[in-house]
Design a protein around this motif. Structure first.
Motif, PDB file in Angstrom:
ATOM      1  N   ARG A  74       0.827  -1.203   0.000  1.00  0.00           N
ATOM      2  CA  ARG A  74       0.000   0.000   0.000  1.00  0.00           C
ATOM      3  C   ARG A  74       0.866   1.260   0.000  1.00  0.00           C
ATOM      4  NH1 ARG A  74      -3.268  -3.084   3.628  1.00  0.00           N
ATOM      5  NH2 ARG A  74      -2.383  -1.953   5.397  1.00  0.00           N
ATOM      6  N   HIS A  75       1.970   1.219   0.734  1.00  0.00           N
ATOM      7  CA  HIS A  75       2.891   2.358   0.747  1.00  0.00           C
ATOM      8  C   HIS A  75       3.457   2.608  -0.657  1.00  0.00           C
ATOM      9  CE1 HIS A  75       5.941   5.153   2.117  1.00  0.00           C
ATOM     10  NE2 HIS A  75       6.825   4.447   1.455  1.00  0.00           N
ATOM     11  N   VAL A  76       3.868   1.551  -1.323  1.00  0.00           N
ATOM     12  CA  VAL A  76       4.410   1.679  -2.683  1.00  0.00           C
ATOM     13  C   VAL A  76       3.355   2.249  -3.620  1.00  0.00           C
ATOM     14  CG1 VAL A  76       5.229   0.356  -4.684  1.00  0.00           C
ATOM     15  CG2 VAL A  76       6.164  -0.105  -2.416  1.00  0.00           C
ATOM     16  N   GLU A  77       2.125   1.742  -3.533  1.00  0.00           N
ATOM     17  CA  GLU A  77       1.051   2.238  -4.394  1.00  0.00           C
ATOM     18  C   GLU A  77       0.792   3.718  -4.149  1.00  0.00           C
ATOM     19  OE1 GLU A  77      -2.125  -0.444  -3.460  1.00  0.00           O
ATOM     20  OE2 GLU A  77      -1.242  -2.073  -4.625  1.00  0.00           O
ATOM     21  N   GLU A  78       0.797   4.127  -2.884  1.00  0.00           N
ATOM     22  CA  GLU A  78       0.583   5.538  -2.552  1.00  0.00           C
ATOM     23  C   GLU A  78       1.720   6.405  -3.087  1.00  0.00           C
ATOM     24  OE1 GLU A  78      -0.967   9.052  -1.366  1.00  0.00           O
ATOM     25  OE2 GLU A  78      -1.980   7.119  -1.465  1.00  0.00           O
ATOM     26  N   GLN A  79       2.952   5.934  -2.968  1.00  0.00           N
ATOM     27  CA  GLN A  79       4.095   6.691  -3.497  1.00  0.00           C
ATOM     28  C   GLN A  79       3.988   6.841  -5.010  1.00  0.00           C
ATOM     29  OE1 GLN A  79       6.627   8.244  -1.644  1.00  0.00           O
ATOM     30  NE2 GLN A  79       5.089   7.768  -0.109  1.00  0.00           N
ATOM     31  N   LYS A  80       3.553   5.788  -5.685  1.00  0.00           N
ATOM     32  CA  LYS A  80       3.380   5.854  -7.145  1.00  0.00           C
ATOM     33  C   LYS A  80       2.305   6.871  -7.510  1.00  0.00           C
ATOM     34  CE  LYS A  80       4.844   1.186  -8.370  1.00  0.00           C
ATOM     35  NZ  LYS A  80       4.391  -0.111  -8.921  1.00  0.00           N
ATOM     36  N   ARG A  81       1.175   6.859  -6.769  1.00  0.00           N
ATOM     37  CA  ARG A  81       0.095   7.825  -7.030  1.00  0.00           C
ATOM     38  C   ARG A  81       0.594   9.255  -6.832  1.00  0.00           C
ATOM     39  NH1 ARG A  81      -3.368   3.917  -4.873  1.00  0.00           N
ATOM     40  NH2 ARG A  81      -3.043   4.665  -2.761  1.00  0.00           N
ATOM     41  N   GLN A  82       1.321   9.476  -5.737  1.00  0.00           N
ATOM     42  CA  GLN A  82       1.837  10.815  -5.473  1.00  0.00           C
ATOM     43  C   GLN A  82       2.808  11.251  -6.561  1.00  0.00           C
ATOM     44  OE1 GLN A  82       3.420  11.014  -1.491  1.00  0.00           O
ATOM     45  NE2 GLN A  82       1.431  10.599  -0.561  1.00  0.00           N
ATOM     46  N   HIS A  83       3.638  10.331  -7.028  1.00  0.00           N
ATOM     47  CA  HIS A  83       4.595  10.646  -8.080  1.00  0.00           C
ATOM     48  C   HIS A  83       3.866  11.009  -9.374  1.00  0.00           C
ATOM     49  CE1 HIS A  83       8.367  10.627 -10.258  1.00  0.00           C
ATOM     50  NE2 HIS A  83       7.846   9.799 -11.138  1.00  0.00           N
ATOM     51  N   GLN A  84       2.821  10.239  -9.710  1.00  0.00           N
ATOM     52  CA  GLN A  84       2.059  10.517 -10.927  1.00  0.00           C
ATOM     53  C   GLN A  84       1.355  11.873 -10.827  1.00  0.00           C
ATOM     54  OE1 GLN A  84      -0.425   7.076 -11.221  1.00  0.00           O
ATOM     55  NE2 GLN A  84       1.086   5.901 -12.355  1.00  0.00           N
ATOM     56  N   GLN A  85       0.798  12.185  -9.648  1.00  0.00           N
ATOM     57  CA  GLN A  85       0.131  13.476  -9.456  1.00  0.00           C
ATOM     58  C   GLN A  85       1.136  14.609  -9.572  1.00  0.00           C
ATOM     59  OE1 GLN A  85      -1.720  13.033  -5.637  1.00  0.00           O
ATOM     60  NE2 GLN A  85      -3.486  11.927  -6.457  1.00  0.00           N
ATOM     61  N   HIS A  86       2.318  14.415  -9.046  1.00  0.00           N
ATOM     62  CA  HIS A  86       3.355  15.448  -9.108  1.00  0.00           C
ATOM     63  C   HIS A  86       3.785  15.686 -10.550  1.00  0.00           C
ATOM     64  CE1 HIS A  86       7.486  17.091  -8.705  1.00  0.00           C
ATOM     65  NE2 HIS A  86       6.897  17.821  -7.775  1.00  0.00           N
ATOM     66  N   ARG A  87       3.918  14.605 -11.308  1.00  0.00           N
ATOM     67  CA  ARG A  87       4.325  14.740 -12.725  1.00  0.00           C
ATOM     68  C   ARG A  87       3.230  15.425 -13.538  1.00  0.00           C
ATOM     69  NH1 ARG A  87       6.434   9.144 -15.008  1.00  0.00           N
ATOM     70  NH2 ARG A  87       4.246   9.210 -15.530  1.00  0.00           N
ATOM     71  N   ALA A  88       1.954  15.169 -13.204  1.00  0.00           N
ATOM     72  CA  ALA A  88       0.849  15.755 -13.959  1.00  0.00           C
ATOM     73  C   ALA A  88       0.663  17.238 -13.638  1.00  0.00           C
ATOM     74  CB  ALA A  88      -0.445  14.995 -13.646  1.00  0.00           C
ATOM     75  N   ALA A  89       1.161  17.664 -12.498  1.00  0.00           N
ATOM     76  CA  ALA A  89       0.970  19.078 -12.093  1.00  0.00           C
ATOM     77  C   ALA A  89       1.880  20.023 -12.813  1.00  0.00           C
ATOM     78  CB  ALA A  89       1.195  19.202 -10.595  1.00  0.00           C
TER      79      ALA A  89
END
Length: 89
Positions: A74-89
């Motif tokens: 779950r931690h890895v999945e959350e880090q991936k989501r945060q990374h994707q959101q950061h890249r999209a911003a």
């Protein structure tokens, strides 16, 4: 449900070279061994955890390693989501 706060920089895995070998070659003479997985889904590794983290999960009873894996996944999945959101911003 088990929950634990983790920082990505606090995760240190000490993977030994033999870990991959151990996940592919079945152990011999273990009474609890059911044979090699047909489709291995996990890799055997050697890791070092702080005593309080290990005690916490072990105190939850049988299946503690699976619960620990679930928390880390779950931690890895959350880090991936945060990374994707950061890249999209």
């Amino acid at each position: 449900m088990v929950g634990i706060g983790l920082r990505s920089d606090a995760l240190h895995l000490d993977i030994q070279e033999e870990a991959l070998h151990d996940s592919v070659v079945p152990a011999v003479g273990r009474a609890d061994h059911t044979g090699p997985q047909k489709l291995p889904t996990k890799v055997a590794v050697t890791v070092r955890y702080s005593p309080e983290v290990l005690d916490y999960f072990k105190a939850s009873g049988d299946g503690w390693q699976t619960r620990m894996n679930d928390v880390l996944r779950r931690h890895v999945e959350e880090q991936k989501r945060q990374h994707q959101q950061h890249r999209a911003a």
